[in-house]
Design an enzyme around this catalytic site. Structure first.
Site: not given
Ligand SMILES: *Cc1c(COP(=O)(O)O)cnc(C)c1O
Length: 398
Positions: A72, A151, A179, A199-201, A237, A325
């Protein structure tokens, strides 16, 4: 009961190797990477190593990688940072109707600040047309931002063609690849990408850590002001354990990309074919082949997506209807509406997103349970071909 996790588009399990790599940085290695002493220098080394791992995965240079607090933030920074850095050149941004809200809501905010945004439509598979992008370009266009993979419905966008077009017109190109990273090959040079969010997760790394790739020579306004971290471009930091984690996660994801993608594509197709064969009045959302290897998204007529999710959860299956979401809101997903689905059909949608730990047995279990659950829900439903405004022969189910 065994839990079956098929919601990897929402988030992924942290890989054990990633967790192991991070642990020392919650403990012994606690230095501030900005400190001169050796405690700080140990931390700095870890940040530098992770930056190299991320750069190598997308064909970038380490000094083009900036750590952020997630996808994000990366999207916000790329778009707002370009808008304000280029405001004397122009005020027009091109994006698509199916972007993540991190992009759409950022663009909407910029509209309030006087910028103009074109939201390109998509075809019935969720694809943006390169011709449409070309036709939308004006002499005021400063940024094109189109996601690499959706996504919700998994559709892949023609980002290499869009990158080429942007380059020919001297316009910056950003892609939300949150994604796509770890699922499909991305090379920022081959694809002429100027900025890329990850995004790492979403690839078995930790939450709260992301990256913005910024091509050398591209100047962005700051989003987060303060100290001189990230070469003066992103203050605060560093989140040391998470930076180490995203480095390890992207290394693992890209090392195993081809084998993971082949295995997941086979499981994905088995799920899609099995669902469409076993459940009448069901359609696949998104493109049959131009889609993420791990994404299944179907609309099942005469049922409510939320009810289906709860019944699946009782059977130990974690899934989603649309995106995390949008669930909880009564409005159907903007992506499903953008591909032309009526509300009634969009409401009965189910997303199953596979991950590296998904097995064939799990796919078989879902294929055994899902048709029964749908049958039960339909027996209780007041939605039927007779009550539906769309009629028995609904064209959207084809
Ligand atoms: C999950 C997602 C995001 C947001 O990433 P976060 O690390 O959760 O803030 C943005 N764009 C896409 C396409 C996503 O799937």
């Amino acid at each position: 009961m065994n839990r079956i996790y098929m919601d990897n588009a929402a988030t992924t399990a942290t890989a054990p190797e990633v967790l192991e790599a991070m642990l020392p940085y919650f403990g012994q290695v606690y230095g501030n990477p900005s400190s001169i002493h050796s405690t700080g220098r140990d931390a700095r080394k870890a940040v530098d190593a992770a930056r190299k791992q991320v750069a190598a995965a997308i064909g970038a240079q380490p000094n083009e990688i900036y750590f952020t607090a997630g996808g994000t933030e990366s999207d916000n920074w790329a778009i707002k940072g370009t808008a304000f850095a280029k405001k004397n050149k122009g005020n027009h941004i091109i994006t698509s109707a199916v972007e993540h809200h991190a992009v759409l809501h950022t663009c909407a905010w910029l509209e309030k600040q006087g910028f103009e945004v074109t939201y390109l439509p998509v075809d019935k598979y969720g694809r943006v047309s390169v011709e449409d992008v070309k036709n939308a370009i004006t002499d005021k266009t400063i940024l094109i931002t189109i996601m690499a993979a959706n996504n919700e419905i998994g559709t892949l966008q023609p980002i290499a063609e869009i990158g080429k077009l942007a380059k020919e017109h001297g316009i910056l190109f950003h892609t939300d690849a949150v994604q796509a990273i770890g699922a499909v090959k991305i090379d920022v040079n081959e694809m002429n990408i100027d900025m890329l969010s990850m995004s790492g997760h979403k690839f078995h790394g930790p939450k709260g850590i992301g990256v913005l790739y910024v091509r050398k020579g591209v100047r962005l306004d700051q989003l987060i002001a303060g100290g001189a971290q990230e070469r003066g471009q992103r203050a605060g930091t560093e989140n040391l354990p998470a930076i180490v984690g995203i480095g390890k996660a992207i290394e693992l994801a890209t090392q195993n990309l081809d084998s993971n993608a082949a295995r997941l594509t086979a499981l994905r197709d088995k799920l899609i074919d099995g669902i469409l064969a076993a459940i009448p009045d069901t359609r696949l959302n998104g493109h049959r082949t131009e889609r993420l290897p791990n994404n299944v998204n179907v609309s099942i007529r005469f049922i409510e997506g939320e009810a289906l999710l709860l019944r699946l959860d009782l059977k130990g299956i974690a899934a989603s209807s649309g995106s995390a979401c949008t669930s909880g809101s009564l409005d159907p997903s903007h992506v499903l509406l953008a591909i032309g689905l009526p509300h009634e059909i969009a409401h009965g949608s189910l997303r199953l997103s596979l991950g590296t730990e998904t097995t064939e047995e799990e796919v078989d279990y879902v294929l055994a349970e899902l048709p029964q659950i749908v049958k039960q829900l339909r027996e209780m439903s007041c939605l039927t071909a007779e009550t539906s405004d769309l009629g028995a022969d609904c064209p959207f189910m084809k």
